[in-house]
Design a protein around this motif. Structure first.
Motif, short mmCIF file in Angstrom:
data_model
loop_
_atom_site.label_atom_id
_atom_site.label_comp_id
_atom_site.label_asym_id
_atom_site.label_seq_id
_atom_site.Cartn_x
_atom_site.Cartn_y
_atom_site.Cartn_z
N TYR A 10 0.84 -1.20 0.00
CA TYR A 10 0.00 0.00 0.00
C TYR A 10 0.87 1.25 0.00
O TYR A 10 1.87 1.32 0.72
N ILE A 11 0.46 2.22 -0.80
CA ILE A 11 1.15 3.51 -0.81
C ILE A 11 0.10 4.62 -0.79
O ILE A 11 -1.06 4.39 -1.15
N CYS A 12 0.51 5.79 -0.37
CA CYS A 12 -0.37 6.96 -0.39
C CYS A 12 0.00 7.80 -1.60
O CYS A 12 1.18 8.08 -1.84
N ILE A 13 -1.03 8.17 -2.36
CA ILE A 13 -0.79 9.01 -3.54
C ILE A 13 -1.69 10.25 -3.48
O ILE A 13 -2.83 10.17 -3.00
N LEU A 14 -1.16 11.35 -3.95
CA LEU A 14 -1.91 12.60 -4.01
C LEU A 14 -2.71 12.62 -5.30
O LEU A 14 -2.16 12.47 -6.39
N ASP A 15 -4.02 12.81 -5.17
CA ASP A 15 -4.85 12.82 -6.38
C ASP A 15 -4.98 14.24 -6.93
O ASP A 15 -4.52 15.20 -6.31
N PRO A 16 -5.59 14.40 -8.10
CA PRO A 16 -5.68 15.72 -8.74
C PRO A 16 -6.46 16.77 -7.93
O PRO A 16 -6.34 17.96 -8.19
N THR A 21 -5.14 9.27 -1.57
CA THR A 21 -5.72 7.95 -1.76
C THR A 21 -4.70 6.92 -1.30
O THR A 21 -3.51 7.06 -1.58
N VAL A 22 -5.18 5.90 -0.60
CA VAL A 22 -4.32 4.76 -0.28
C VAL A 22 -4.49 3.78 -1.43
O VAL A 22 -5.60 3.32 -1.72
N TRP A 23 -3.39 3.48 -2.11
CA TRP A 23 -3.41 2.64 -3.31
C TRP A 23 -2.91 1.25 -2.97
O TRP A 23 -1.88 1.09 -2.33
N ASP A 24 -3.66 0.24 -3.40
CA ASP A 24 -3.28 -1.16 -3.23
C ASP A 24 -2.49 -1.56 -4.48
O ASP A 24 -3.07 -1.73 -5.56
N MET A 29 -5.69 -0.79 -7.47
CA MET A 29 -6.90 0.00 -7.26
C MET A 29 -6.84 0.64 -5.88
O MET A 29 -6.00 0.27 -5.06
N PRO A 30 -7.73 1.62 -5.60
CA PRO A 30 -7.74 2.19 -4.25
C PRO A 30 -8.03 1.10 -3.22
O PRO A 30 -8.82 0.18 -3.45
N ALA A 31 -7.34 1.19 -2.10
CA ALA A 31 -7.53 0.23 -1.01
C ALA A 31 -8.83 0.54 -0.27
O ALA A 31 -9.36 1.65 -0.36
N SER A 32 -9.30 -0.45 0.47
CA SER A 32 -10.47 -0.23 1.31
C SER A 32 -10.20 -0.80 2.69
O SER A 32 -9.40 -1.71 2.86
N LEU A 33 -10.87 -0.22 3.65
CA LEU A 33 -10.76 -0.66 5.04
C LEU A 33 -12.15 -0.60 5.63
O LEU A 33 -12.82 0.44 5.55
N ARG A 34 -12.61 -1.74 6.16
CA ARG A 34 -13.95 -1.86 6.71
C ARG A 34 -15.02 -1.44 5.70
O ARG A 34 -16.00 -0.77 6.04
N GLY A 35 -14.80 -1.82 4.44
CA GLY A 35 -15.78 -1.56 3.39
C GLY A 35 -15.77 -0.16 2.81
O GLY A 35 -16.59 0.16 1.95
N GLN A 36 -14.85 0.69 3.26
CA GLN A 36 -14.80 2.07 2.75
C GLN A 36 -13.55 2.26 1.90
O GLN A 36 -12.44 1.94 2.33
N GLU A 44 -2.64 12.80 6.67
CA GLU A 44 -2.47 12.10 7.94
C GLU A 44 -3.37 10.88 8.04
O GLU A 44 -2.95 9.81 8.48
N ARG A 45 -4.63 11.03 7.62
CA ARG A 45 -5.57 9.89 7.70
C ARG A 45 -5.20 8.80 6.70
O ARG A 45 -5.31 7.61 6.98
N ALA A 46 -4.76 9.19 5.52
CA ALA A 46 -4.34 8.21 4.52
C ALA A 46 -3.13 7.44 5.01
O ALA A 46 -3.08 6.21 4.90
N GLU A 47 -2.17 8.13 5.58
CA GLU A 47 -0.96 7.46 6.07
C GLU A 47 -1.29 6.53 7.23
O GLU A 47 -0.75 5.42 7.31
N ALA A 48 -2.16 6.94 8.13
CA ALA A 48 -2.56 6.08 9.25
C ALA A 48 -3.23 4.81 8.74
O ALA A 48 -2.95 3.70 9.21
N ALA A 49 -4.12 4.94 7.75
CA ALA A 49 -4.79 3.77 7.18
C ALA A 49 -3.79 2.87 6.47
O ALA A 49 -3.86 1.65 6.56
N ARG A 50 -2.83 3.48 5.76
CA ARG A 50 -1.81 2.71 5.05
C ARG A 50 -1.01 1.86 6.03
O ARG A 50 -0.75 0.68 5.78
N VAL A 51 -0.63 2.44 7.15
CA VAL A 51 0.15 1.71 8.16
C VAL A 51 -0.66 0.52 8.69
O VAL A 51 -0.13 -0.59 8.81
N ILE A 52 -1.92 0.74 8.97
CA ILE A 52 -2.78 -0.35 9.46
C ILE A 52 -2.87 -1.46 8.42
O ILE A 52 -2.71 -2.65 8.75
#
Length: 71
Positions: A10-16, A21-24, A29-36, A44-52
């Motif tokens: 997983y990586i974090c990418i800056l969108d336009p 976006t957390v990318w799988d 494709m974009p990653a998902s966590l708990r269906g989102q 900060e939120r993207a990086e936290a999700a990526r680490v998890i």
């Protein structure tokens, strides 16, 4: 991508729209966590999700052994 990024699923990418976006990288494709989908996030939120997600992925690769980082 740097060598370090290539090793990560997983990586974090800056969108336009200047949101993150957390990318799988495995699913390409974009990653998902708990269906989102993890799109439109603050850096900060993207990086936290990526680490998890990386911890979950690495735990599965270790045969499901407990991961100290999650304790």
């Amino acid at each position: 991508l740097t060598d370090e990024k290539r090793l990560q699923r997983y990586i974090c990418i800056l969108d336009p729209t200047n949101a993150w976006t957390v990318w799988d990288c495995e699913m390409e494709m974009p990653a998902s966590l708990r269906g989102q989908l993890l799109t439109g996030r603050s850096k900060e939120r993207a990086e936290a999700a990526r680490v998890i997600l990386e911890r979950i992925h690495k735990s599965k690769m270790d045969g499901g052994k407990p991961n100290r980082l999650l304790d």
